[in-house]
Motif scaffolding. Structure first.
Motif, mmCIF file in Angstrom:
data_model
loop_
_atom_site.group_PDB
_atom_site.id
_atom_site.type_symbol
_atom_site.label_atom_id
_atom_site.label_comp_id
_atom_site.label_asym_id
_atom_site.label_seq_id
_atom_site.Cartn_x
_atom_site.Cartn_y
_atom_site.Cartn_z
ATOM 1 N N TYR A 1 35.627 43.435 43.754
ATOM 2 C CA TYR A 1 35.744 43.315 42.328
ATOM 3 C C TYR A 1 35.053 42.132 41.629
ATOM 4 C CZ TYR A 1 39.129 41.455 38.924
ATOM 5 O OH TYR A 1 39.722 40.954 37.437
ATOM 6 N N ALA A 2 34.847 40.922 42.640
ATOM 7 C CA ALA A 2 34.303 40.022 41.870
ATOM 8 C C ALA A 2 32.871 40.350 41.452
ATOM 9 C CB ALA A 2 34.112 38.886 42.826
ATOM 10 N N ALA A 3 32.010 41.055 42.516
ATOM 11 C CA ALA A 3 30.636 41.405 42.322
ATOM 12 C C ALA A 3 30.501 42.492 41.333
ATOM 13 C CB ALA A 3 30.058 41.853 43.636
ATOM 14 N N ARG A 4 31.279 43.592 41.537
ATOM 15 C CA ARG A 4 30.832 44.748 40.744
ATOM 16 C C ARG A 4 31.877 44.801 39.376
ATOM 17 N NH1 ARG A 4 33.369 49.656 40.413
ATOM 18 N NH2 ARG A 4 35.073 48.931 42.188
ATOM 19 N N ILE A 5 32.988 44.351 39.309
ATOM 20 C CA ILE A 5 33.736 44.517 38.165
ATOM 21 C C ILE A 5 33.508 43.167 37.221
ATOM 22 C CG2 ILE A 5 36.157 44.676 37.307
ATOM 23 C CD1 ILE A 5 35.188 47.143 38.668
ATOM 24 N N LYS A 6 33.490 42.074 37.713
ATOM 25 C CA LYS A 6 33.453 40.800 36.977
ATOM 26 C C LYS A 6 31.763 40.141 37.014
ATOM 27 C CE LYS A 6 36.352 39.086 35.724
ATOM 28 N NZ LYS A 6 37.226 39.267 34.698
ATOM 29 N N ASP A 7 30.825 41.064 37.657
ATOM 30 C CA ASP A 7 29.659 40.804 37.540
ATOM 31 C C ASP A 7 29.228 39.259 37.954
ATOM 32 O OD1 ASP A 7 26.878 41.375 37.071
ATOM 33 O OD2 ASP A 7 27.098 40.598 35.140
ATOM 34 N N ILE A 8 29.744 38.894 39.140
ATOM 35 C CA ILE A 8 29.626 37.540 39.644
ATOM 36 C C ILE A 8 28.542 37.577 41.042
ATOM 37 C CG2 ILE A 8 30.783 35.550 40.895
ATOM 38 C CD1 ILE A 8 32.969 36.320 39.139
ATOM 39 N N VAL A 9 27.743 36.780 41.083
ATOM 40 C CA VAL A 9 26.782 36.776 42.372
ATOM 41 C C VAL A 9 27.719 36.051 43.491
ATOM 42 C CG1 VAL A 9 24.839 35.838 43.301
ATOM 43 C CG2 VAL A 9 24.880 36.718 40.968
ATOM 44 N N VAL A 10 28.002 36.657 44.326
ATOM 45 C CA VAL A 10 28.852 36.200 45.501
ATOM 46 C C VAL A 10 28.096 35.756 46.600
ATOM 47 C CG1 VAL A 10 30.609 36.656 47.188
ATOM 48 C CG2 VAL A 10 30.738 37.571 44.924
ATOM 49 N N VAL A 11 27.828 34.532 47.236
ATOM 50 C CA VAL A 11 27.107 34.138 48.281
ATOM 51 C C VAL A 11 28.057 33.807 49.285
ATOM 52 C CG1 VAL A 11 25.274 32.301 48.736
ATOM 53 C CG2 VAL A 11 25.285 33.355 46.301
ATOM 54 N N ALA A 12 27.454 34.043 50.474
ATOM 55 C CA ALA A 12 28.455 34.074 51.812
ATOM 56 C C ALA A 12 27.619 33.241 52.925
ATOM 57 C CB ALA A 12 29.391 35.006 52.117
ATOM 58 N N ALA A 13 27.934 32.403 53.673
ATOM 59 C CA ALA A 13 27.299 32.191 54.776
ATOM 60 C C ALA A 13 27.397 33.193 55.986
ATOM 61 C CB ALA A 13 28.021 30.782 55.541
#
Length: 462
Positions: A226-238
């Motif tokens: 939802y964050a990456a595809r729908i809201k176009d947010i770059v999600v970064v994870a360790a």
């Protein structure tokens, strides 16, 4: 899949989410699938009843405030800031909270899933260190600054190793905290951050490890999607740390005898949410010499790497402008938890400089401009060590020019009048004709001369 398949001692190594670990054995698993219908609703942050059972983490101040930390030098951030400082970007830090600090003037309270706070309390010291790496503003009194010093931080406290849940039962005297935070609250926090106005990047320096084949939270997968595809947010994870309790079992390195085998065929441990490769930029750790850190968890989902040792950042116990620390609870600060925010800060730099790029294009730009390992992609550092300067300047195939240049049609000038070479050609032809005649005359004289020479020779011999 993105990446190859599309194709503290550690004082504070990271925050491991509560999961159950069984025996880790290598199995062939497919990349994760997403059910968008399982995304949690956006609700106000709230958590279980908890209490603080252990003392908050202690920190030690940095001795040489003027020194530029090694990771900052290695990434050459000084050359990036004339081009982009992350202005206009808001990075959500889902972590142990972020203390208010004079070097984070734009800190935004985002809520608390651990206790009755607003997200700006950090007993563990972890989230403040992460936020400082991303966005601590520049200060003439110290050499340290964040990657994107003009970005803002949204703090959501989602986990803690020092709090514990209370259920009304009397505990044994002196019982230590068991920690608060799990994949369910992480999913809720991601959804909440994604819907927060202005958020363009989410940093998750938290990892839950489960044995391969044990499955994962459908709600967590739906939240990152939802964050990456729908809201176009770059999600970064360790990527996770091998020396943490949850992620002790490492995935094997590539087998030289089977260079074309899929790394998904030999996975022993899933690190989530890092393994959601299509939705998440997963970040491993490297040492100052660029080699993978001994603690970084490898996996087919690792996209890039960043410095994860010799860390200096904001001191949650000293909010003054010179309040920096590189030691928590008596040990050095290291881990993939602190590599991830270098990549998150780089994403903020790119989004500020190229606001027309979507989240996928930003992630691709970070990968394509990384310093690739000699053998190409590998499960420890992915496409290589990030290069913020290249990420905001390089010409990337299929991407908008970093200089914003536009192609412009230009008129073709008339061809110049060719010079008249006829007099020269006549003169050259004449000279050539005379030379040819002389040559023929000289050749014709050769037989006569040879005969006369032969006759003279016979007379003198008698």
């Amino acid at each position: 899949m993105r990446g190859h398949s599309r194709r503290i001692p550690v004082a504070l190594a990271g925050i491991a989410l509560a999961v159950s670990l069984g025996q880790a054995t290598a199995v062939a698993i497919p990349p994760p699938s997403i059910d968008p219908g399982r995304v949690p609703p956006n609700s106000a942050p709230s958590g279980p009843k908890t209490e603080l059972r252990d003392p908050c983490s202690t920190t030690q101040p940095v001795g040489d405030l003027a020194e530029v930390p090694a990771p900052q030098r290695a990434l050459d951030l000084e050359s990036v800031w004339p081009l982009s400082t992350g202005r206009g970007q808001t990075v959500a830090v889902i972590d142990t909270g972020v203390e208010r600090h004079s070097r984070l003037p734009g800190l935004i309270p985002g809520g608390d899933y651990v206790s009755a706070g607003d997200g700006t309390q950090d007993c563990d010291a972890h989230g403040t260190l992460v936020a400082g790496i991303i966005a601590a503003n520049r200060n003439g009194q110290t050499g340290f600054a964040g990657v994107a010093p003009d970005a803002r931080i949204l703090s959501i406290r989602q986990s803690s190793n020092i709090y514990r849940e209370t259920d009304g039962r009397k505990d044994a005297e002196g019982q230590n905290a068991k920690g608060v935070g799990n994949v369910s609250t992480l999913a809720r926090a991601i959804r909440h951050a994604a819907d927060f106005p202005g958020v363009t990047v989410i940093n998750i320096s938290e990892v839950a490890c489960v044995p391969a084949g044990a499955g994962d939270s459908a709600t967590l997968g739906a939240a990152v999607d939802y964050a990456a595809r729908i809201k176009d947010i770059v999600v970064v994870a360790a990527a996770g740390n091998l020396d943490s309790e949850a992620c002790r079992a490492s995935n094997p390195p590539p087998n030289p005898a089977a260079p074309h085998a899929s790394p998904w065929d030999s996975v022993t441990t899933i690190a989530t949410p890092a393994w959601y490769d299509d939705q998440v930029l997963a970040v491993g750790s490297v040492n100052p010499d660029g080699a993978p850190s001994a603690f970084t968890v490898p996996g087919p989902w690792v996209d890039v790497a960043a410095p994860g040792t010799d860390i200096t950042s904001l001191d949650p116990r000293r909010p003054e402008p010179t309040g920096l620390t590189n030691s928590v609870n008596g040990g050095s600060v290291q881990g993939t938890s602190f590599a991830a925010p270098y990549a998150a800060g780089t994403a903020a730099l790119i989004r500020s400089r190229f606001p027309q790029l979507n989240a996928r294009q930003v992630m691709d730009r970070i990968e394509q401009t990384a310093h690739a390992p000699a053998g190409g992609w590998d499960p420890f550092v992915g496409h290589g060590v990030i290069d913020p300067a290249a990420a905001v300047t390089a010409e990337v195939p299929g991407a908008t020019s970093p200089h914003g240049a536009q192609s412009t049609a230009m008129a073709i000038p008339d061809a110049p009048t060719p010079p008249d070479h006829r007099p020269r050609n006549v003169a050259v032809a004449g000279v050539g004709g005379v030379a040819a005649l002389l040559g023929l005359g000289l050749l014709a004289s050769f037989p006569l001369r040879r005969r006369l020479q032969r006759d003279g020779g016979e007379t003198s011999a008698g």
